[in-house]
Design a protein around this motif. Structure first.
Motif, short mmCIF file in Angstrom:
data_model
loop_
_atom_site.label_atom_id
_atom_site.label_comp_id
_atom_site.label_asym_id
_atom_site.label_seq_id
_atom_site.Cartn_x
_atom_site.Cartn_y
_atom_site.Cartn_z
N ARG A 100 0.84 -1.20 0.00
CA ARG A 100 0.00 0.00 0.00
C ARG A 100 0.88 1.27 0.00
NH1 ARG A 100 -2.92 0.51 5.15
NH2 ARG A 100 -4.34 -1.15 4.52
N THR A 101 1.89 1.28 0.85
CA THR A 101 2.76 2.47 0.90
C THR A 101 3.52 2.63 -0.42
OG1 THR A 101 3.37 1.44 2.98
CG2 THR A 101 4.10 3.69 2.64
N ALA A 102 3.97 1.50 -0.97
CA ALA A 102 4.76 1.58 -2.21
C ALA A 102 3.95 2.23 -3.33
CB ALA A 102 5.22 0.19 -2.62
N ASN A 103 2.64 1.98 -3.29
CA ASN A 103 1.77 2.51 -4.35
C ASN A 103 1.14 3.86 -3.97
OD1 ASN A 103 0.72 2.32 -6.91
ND2 ASN A 103 -1.22 1.46 -6.15
N SER A 104 1.63 4.47 -2.90
CA SER A 104 1.08 5.75 -2.46
C SER A 104 1.96 6.88 -3.01
CB SER A 104 1.08 5.80 -0.94
OG SER A 104 2.41 5.98 -0.49
N PRO A 105 1.47 8.11 -2.94
CA PRO A 105 2.30 9.22 -3.43
C PRO A 105 3.37 9.65 -2.44
CG PRO A 105 0.15 10.03 -2.75
CD PRO A 105 0.13 8.55 -2.52
N LEU A 106 3.58 8.89 -1.38
CA LEU A 106 4.60 9.27 -0.38
C LEU A 106 5.99 9.30 -1.01
CD1 LEU A 106 3.47 7.17 2.70
CD2 LEU A 106 3.52 9.66 2.53
N PRO A 107 6.88 10.17 -0.49
CA PRO A 107 8.24 10.18 -1.01
C PRO A 107 8.96 8.85 -0.76
CG PRO A 107 8.04 11.64 0.90
CD PRO A 107 6.66 11.18 0.55
N LEU A 108 9.94 8.59 -1.59
CA LEU A 108 10.66 7.32 -1.55
C LEU A 108 11.16 6.99 -0.14
CD1 LEU A 108 11.85 4.93 -3.16
CD2 LEU A 108 13.89 6.31 -3.49
N LYS A 109 11.70 7.98 0.52
CA LYS A 109 12.24 7.78 1.87
C LYS A 109 11.19 7.16 2.80
CE LYS A 109 15.59 8.35 4.78
NZ LYS A 109 16.81 7.57 4.59
#
Ligand code: IMP
Ligand code: MG
Length: 483
Positions: free
Chosen positions: A17-26
């Motif tokens: 889920r996080t990998a596919n979110s717009p969150l920054p790579l870090k």
């Protein structure tokens, strides 16, 4: 689904889920490290990337590990679980006692018992690894291993997604500024692809400068304990950068005097406690001066203004020249070697190459000039060889072979003087531009169709004294073409 499998599933769901979110790579990587550790019911996790030369591992994310352990020192790729970098999964029951562990004491202090490490692969190549650490000794099961492999794959995809985004961004910038598209070789070790958490913009800037000059760097690889109380570390110091080629730690400073005084105190303590470590405290003008000192800078009296980017650093050239000299020394054993060069471009290469050849040899030079008559231009020898090469083993040393016309002409000239043998060693091979097929026996680097200067090569007589090989700004040459 049993309890353990369910915990894996939960962790995996979270990571995906996080990998596919717009969150920054870090943030994506931090979440992956945390969920991987939790899913495996382990104490900690670290995600590491190989540097572009594949010599060092850079920790880019960690969970559940102390700062002191994360920054225990430079992790050498060939000294720390080397099998992982061959694409293998490695499980170690007793990590502190294992000979594949580079820092066993640090592992012992951290209370690490077992480790499971999986390679992070991109396009069939290992680019890094993910490690899981447990406090209790543990025999990892096949499910544990499969889970970590799956996490490694998601991490790889996240990195690729980020890289792709970076490439798209720079391509856009390039069309805007109408710059030429960069040819793929040689690869750019861009700091933007290395997701380090820079504490200050000046660190990012310094990293970019190091990248420009192709100087290898690691961000905060080691923390030095400075004070202890009851056996516990109560104060430590983490220098911003480590430059492996110079074996030097760098701490950047801001201009605030209060901070500088405090840093100076820590540095004095560090030097007392770790006398073998070299570290420098730098402000901006200091670091430009430092680069100059090592032959890299614009302040060293060399002209770098027109240079777009560095293709090969001084260190890279020296490494390659040594390797060529070693092969030549081997191949010409027991023969009568003469090195022949054409002035002036070859002077740096010839000087370095001959010093690393471990055979008796002779050197001679020729000069040529190009002159144009109407539509034809011709090449003429303005200075011929001083010595006779009949019966000798001639190695023609060239700086760069472009169309191959010059070399072809000179080889024909030399062949007419009956040498015992005639071969060619060129530092640079601009193969895509070849018009005349000339045989090249030793090649330093193959380069794209770009105008190159430095290390003896000139543009209208300038730039020969640059200690590196760089690409000229395209505008400079294009303007010239309009004249
Ligand atoms: P060729 O006859 O086209 O193979 O040209 C070889 C000569 O052109 C070299 O010995 C250089 O002196 C010069 N040359 C070719 N390409 C470059 C370059 O990118 N930078 C500087 N000189 C170059
Ligand atoms: Mg030349």
């Amino acid at each position: 689904m049993d309890n353990r499998e369910y915990s894996y599933f939960q962790a995996f769901k979270q990571i995906a889920r996080t990998a596919n979110s717009p969150l920054p790579l870090k943030s994506v990587l931090n979440a992956a490290a945390k969920s991987a550790a939790k899913g495996l019911k382990a104490a900690g996790c670290s995600i590491m990337l190989l540097n572009p030369q594949k010599e060092y591992l850079d920790v880019i994310s960690a969970y559940g590990l102390s700062d002191l352990y994360i920054r225990k020192g430079v992790l050498k790729a060939n000294k720390s679980l080397p099998e992982v970098l061959n694409g293998e999964l490695v499980a170690i029951f007793d990590f502190a006692q294992d000979e594949r562990t580079q820092y066993p004491d640090a592992a012992e202090m951290e209370g690490i018992s077992s480790v499971l490490a999986a390679p992070i692969m991109q396009k069939g190549e290992v680019i890094g690894e993910i490690r899981i650490y447990t406090r209790e000794p543990r025999q990892f099961s096949q499910v544990d291993k499969d889970f970590l492999t799956a996490v490694a794959n998601i991490v790889a995809v996240s990195l690729e997604k980020n890289e792709l985004y970076q490439v798209l961004k720079t391509e856009h910038e390039e069309t805007v500024t109408k710059r030429r598209k960069l040819v793929e070789t040689p690869k750019l070790p861009s700091s933007s692809l290395r997701p380090s958490s820079f504490g200050h913009p000046s660190e990012q800037e310094f990293a970019k400068l190091l990248d420009f000059y192709r100087i290898e760097w690691l961000h905060e690889p080691r923390s030095f304990p400075l004070a202890w109380q009851d056996g516990k570390v109560v104060e430590m110091f983490t220098p911003d950068f480590y430059l492996p080629e110079l074996d030097l730690y760098i701490e950047l400073t801001t201009l605030k005097q209060s901070l500088i005084t405090e840093k100076n105190r820590k540095l004095r303590r560090l030097r007392e406690l770790y006398p073998d470590i070299s570290i420098k405290l730098l402000n901006k003008s200091d670091y430009l001066r430092l680069l100059a000192k090592y032959g890299y800078g614009g302040l060293g009296g060399t002209k770098v203004k027109g240079v777009d980017r560095v293709l090969f650093s001084h260190t890279q050239i020296q490494r390659r020249v040594k390797a060529l000299a070693k092969r030549i020394s081997h191949d010409y054993m027991g023969r009568k070697l003469v090195l022949v060069g054409i002035l002036k471009g070859v002077m740096c290469f010839m000087a370095d190459l001959m010093q690393h050849i471990t055979l008796p040899l002779n050197v001679d030079f020729m000069s040529i000039s190009y002159y144009g008559t109407n539509n034809e231009s011709a090449v003429k020898i303005t200075k011929d060889l001083d010595i006779s090469i009949a019966g000798l083993d001639v190695l023609m040393v060239e700086d760069i072979v472009d169309t191959g016309m010059t070399l072809n002409y000179v080889l024909n000239h030399l062949a007419a003087h009956n040498p015992a043998s005639l071969h060619v060693c060129t530092l640079l091979d601009k193969r895509v531009r070849r018009l005349v097929d000339v045989p090249l026996d030793y090649i330093g680097f193959e380069i794209p169709d770009e105008f190159i200067v430095g290390y003896g090569l000139d543009y209208h007589g300038e730039y020969r004294n640059l200690p590196f090989i760089g690409m000229l700004k395209p505008e400079l040459i294009e303007e010239e073409g309009k004249k």
